[in-house]
Write a protein that holds these residues in place. Structure first.
Motif, PDB file in Angstrom:
ATOM      1  N   ARG A 120      34.000  49.331  33.716  1.00  0.00           N
ATOM      2  CA  ARG A 120      34.740  50.420  33.063  1.00  0.00           C
ATOM      3  C   ARG A 120      36.228  50.108  32.960  1.00  0.00           C
ATOM      4  O   ARG A 120      36.916  50.612  32.077  1.00  0.00           O
ATOM      5  N   GLY A 121      36.708  49.260  33.863  1.00  0.00           N
ATOM      6  CA  GLY A 121      38.108  48.863  33.817  1.00  0.00           C
ATOM      7  C   GLY A 121      38.391  47.763  32.812  1.00  0.00           C
ATOM      8  O   GLY A 121      39.528  47.295  32.714  1.00  0.00           O
ATOM      9  N   GLY A 122      37.374  47.341  32.086  1.00  0.00           N
ATOM     10  CA  GLY A 122      37.553  46.313  31.062  1.00  0.00           C
ATOM     11  C   GLY A 122      36.976  44.966  31.412  1.00  0.00           C
ATOM     12  O   GLY A 122      37.016  44.033  30.610  1.00  0.00           O
ATOM     13  N   GLY A 123      36.439  44.829  32.629  1.00  0.00           N
ATOM     14  CA  GLY A 123      35.829  43.571  33.033  1.00  0.00           C
ATOM     15  C   GLY A 123      36.863  42.481  33.264  1.00  0.00           C
ATOM     16  O   GLY A 123      38.053  42.751  33.444  1.00  0.00           O
ATOM     17  N   GLY A 124      36.395  41.256  33.265  1.00  0.00           N
ATOM     18  CA  GLY A 124      37.261  40.118  33.554  1.00  0.00           C
ATOM     19  C   GLY A 124      36.686  39.279  34.671  1.00  0.00           C
ATOM     20  O   GLY A 124      35.574  39.526  35.165  1.00  0.00           O
ATOM     21  N   GLN A 125      37.438  38.290  35.119  1.00  0.00           N
ATOM     22  CA  GLN A 125      36.960  37.354  36.139  1.00  0.00           C
ATOM     23  C   GLN A 125      36.893  38.025  37.510  1.00  0.00           C
ATOM     24  O   GLN A 125      37.840  38.667  37.948  1.00  0.00           O
ATOM     25  N   VAL A 126      35.756  37.813  38.184  1.00  0.00           N
ATOM     26  CA  VAL A 126      35.513  38.368  39.519  1.00  0.00           C
ATOM     27  C   VAL A 126      35.245  37.222  40.476  1.00  0.00           C
ATOM     28  O   VAL A 126      34.533  36.268  40.139  1.00  0.00           O
ATOM     29  N   ALA A 127      35.786  37.307  41.694  1.00  0.00           N
ATOM     30  CA  ALA A 127      35.553  36.287  42.718  1.00  0.00           C
ATOM     31  C   ALA A 127      34.768  36.874  43.879  1.00  0.00           C
ATOM     32  O   ALA A 127      35.111  37.951  44.380  1.00  0.00           O
ATOM     33  N   GLY A 173      36.982  26.457  49.023  1.00  0.00           N
ATOM     34  CA  GLY A 173      38.361  26.869  49.260  1.00  0.00           C
ATOM     35  C   GLY A 173      38.444  27.876  50.386  1.00  0.00           C
ATOM     36  O   GLY A 173      37.432  28.340  50.919  1.00  0.00           O
ATOM     37  N   SER A 174      39.674  28.217  50.747  1.00  0.00           N
ATOM     38  CA  SER A 174      39.947  29.172  51.815  1.00  0.00           C
ATOM     39  C   SER A 174      40.481  30.467  51.230  1.00  0.00           C
ATOM     40  O   SER A 174      41.351  30.451  50.353  1.00  0.00           O
ATOM     41  N   MET A 175      39.975  31.585  51.708  1.00  0.00           N
ATOM     42  CA  MET A 175      40.469  32.896  51.267  1.00  0.00           C
ATOM     43  C   MET A 175      41.939  33.087  51.606  1.00  0.00           C
ATOM     44  O   MET A 175      42.638  33.852  50.948  1.00  0.00           O
ATOM     45  N   LEU A 176      42.396  32.425  52.654  1.00  0.00           N
ATOM     46  CA  LEU A 176      43.781  32.591  53.080  1.00  0.00           C
ATOM     47  C   LEU A 176      44.778  31.954  52.124  1.00  0.00           C
ATOM     48  O   LEU A 176      45.949  32.360  52.084  1.00  0.00           O
ATOM     49  N   GLU A 177      44.325  30.958  51.365  1.00  0.00           N
ATOM     50  CA  GLU A 177      45.195  30.259  50.419  1.00  0.00           C
ATOM     51  C   GLU A 177      44.394  29.994  49.148  1.00  0.00           C
ATOM     52  O   GLU A 177      43.897  28.900  48.919  1.00  0.00           O
ATOM     53  N   LEU A 178      44.281  31.012  48.319  1.00  0.00           N
ATOM     54  CA  LEU A 178      43.469  30.913  47.119  1.00  0.00           C
ATOM     55  C   LEU A 178      44.201  30.112  46.043  1.00  0.00           C
ATOM     56  O   LEU A 178      45.380  30.355  45.769  1.00  0.00           O
ATOM     57  N   ASP A 179      43.486  29.183  45.452  1.00  0.00           N
ATOM     58  CA  ASP A 179      44.057  28.348  44.401  1.00  0.00           C
ATOM     59  C   ASP A 179      43.934  29.070  43.063  1.00  0.00           C
ATOM     60  O   ASP A 179      43.231  28.635  42.148  1.00  0.00           O
ATOM     61  N   LEU A 180      44.619  30.216  42.982  1.00  0.00           N
ATOM     62  CA  LEU A 180      44.574  31.066  41.795  1.00  0.00           C
ATOM     63  C   LEU A 180      45.976  31.575  41.494  1.00  0.00           C
ATOM     64  O   LEU A 180      46.740  31.875  42.423  1.00  0.00           O
ATOM     65  N   PRO A 181      46.311  31.724  40.216  1.00  0.00           N
ATOM     66  CA  PRO A 181      47.615  32.301  39.884  1.00  0.00           C
ATOM     67  C   PRO A 181      47.674  33.782  40.267  1.00  0.00           C
ATOM     68  O   PRO A 181      46.644  34.442  40.441  1.00  0.00           O
ATOM     69  N   ASP A 182      48.874  34.296  40.365  1.00  0.00           N
ATOM     70  CA  ASP A 182      49.050  35.728  40.593  1.00  0.00           C
ATOM     71  C   ASP A 182      48.357  36.502  39.476  1.00  0.00           C
ATOM     72  O   ASP A 182      48.468  36.162  38.285  1.00  0.00           O
ATOM     73  N   GLY A 183      47.637  37.566  39.857  1.00  0.00           N
ATOM     74  CA  GLY A 183      47.020  38.444  38.870  1.00  0.00           C
ATOM     75  C   GLY A 183      45.888  37.835  38.072  1.00  0.00           C
ATOM     76  O   GLY A 183      45.556  38.312  36.983  1.00  0.00           O
ATOM     77  N   ALA A 184      45.229  36.797  38.604  1.00  0.00           N
ATOM     78  CA  ALA A 184      44.206  36.084  37.840  1.00  0.00           C
ATOM     79  C   ALA A 184      42.864  36.805  37.779  1.00  0.00           C
ATOM     80  O   ALA A 184      42.059  36.551  36.883  1.00  0.00           O
ATOM     81  N   LEU A 185      42.602  37.705  38.720  1.00  0.00           N
ATOM     82  CA  LEU A 185      41.272  38.304  38.849  1.00  0.00           C
ATOM     83  C   LEU A 185      41.252  39.785  38.456  1.00  0.00           C
ATOM     84  O   LEU A 185      42.189  40.528  38.746  1.00  0.00           O
TER      85      LEU A 185
END
Length: 215
Positions: free
Chosen positions: A47-54, A99-111
């Motif tokens: 409902r929020g528009g979907g997108g990438q989920v981890a 990967g580690s949850m403590l240091e995610l290899d993702l940009p800010d606001g990616a998910l």
């Protein structure tokens, strides 16, 4: 214990038990109330528009696959390469990364959303604020977070499961404490659900599910 110590210990534990763990949980029945939590979360995301989920701390990928079946665009992440081998084998159409949850290899606001399904339970309590801050960082504004864990005050230790020479502590938490930490990290709490123990499934403690949103 340093970050390196507990991360390494957790990875070593799950690398050792991965195949036995996958067989055990493949044979277990699922708790229908847990499915309702995941379905409700998936609807919020859609409902929020979907997108990438981890699916953070995905293990053998069972929850990742379930979220995919609910229509989400989801990938799994885990410390354990042995767990990821199983996840990829059982779900060849899905993406799984180490990967580690403590240091995610993702940009800010990616998910658009993230799920931590019983994957915070090995993180020392003093590291939870930085962990939740990392979850908050990688979510887009309006993104949703789901955290599941066992309720309690004591650590349960698993020593040499299935004869493997490894051991690990499983942290039980109080829902109000976890909710306060999520709020402090910048989340808005949407729901705090606790279901009673299902003894038929071998559970020994209630289960908690917190859903939150990044403003």
């Amino acid at each position: 214990m340093t970050d390196t110590d507990f991360v390494t210990t957790t990875r070593t534990f799950y690398d050792a038990i991965a195949e036995d763990y996958a067989v055990m949980f493949a044979q277990e029945r699922t708790e229908p109330r847990d499915g309702a939590v995941l379905a409700g979360f998936a609807e919020l995301v859609s409902r929020g528009g979907g997108g990438q989920v981890a699916d953070l701390g995905c293990g053998p990928g069972r929850v990742t696959a379930h979220l995919s079946s609910l229509g989400l665009s989801v990938f799994g992440l885990d410390l354990s390469e042995s767990m990821l081998t199983i996840a990829r084998r059982e779900n060849p159409g899905l993406r799984f990364e180490r990967g580690s949850m403590l240091e995610l290899d993702l940009p800010d606001g990616a998910l658009a959303a993230a799920v931590s399904w019983y994957s915070t339970i090995h993180t020392p309590v003093d590291r939870l604020p930085s962990l939740f801050a990392e979850f908050h960082r990688v979510l887009a504004p309006g993104g949703h977070m789901l955290v599941a864990f066992q309720v309690g005050d004591r650590t349960r230790y698993h020593d040499r499961p299935w004869g493997h020479q490894v051991s690990l502590g499983f942290q039980r938490r109080q829902p109000d404490d976890m909710a306060a930490l999520l709020t402090k990290a910048g989340f808005t709490l949407l729901s705090q659900t606790v279901r009673e123990t299902n003894e038929e499934l071998g559970e020994t403690t209630p289960q908690a599910f917190l859903t939150a949103r990044k403003p």
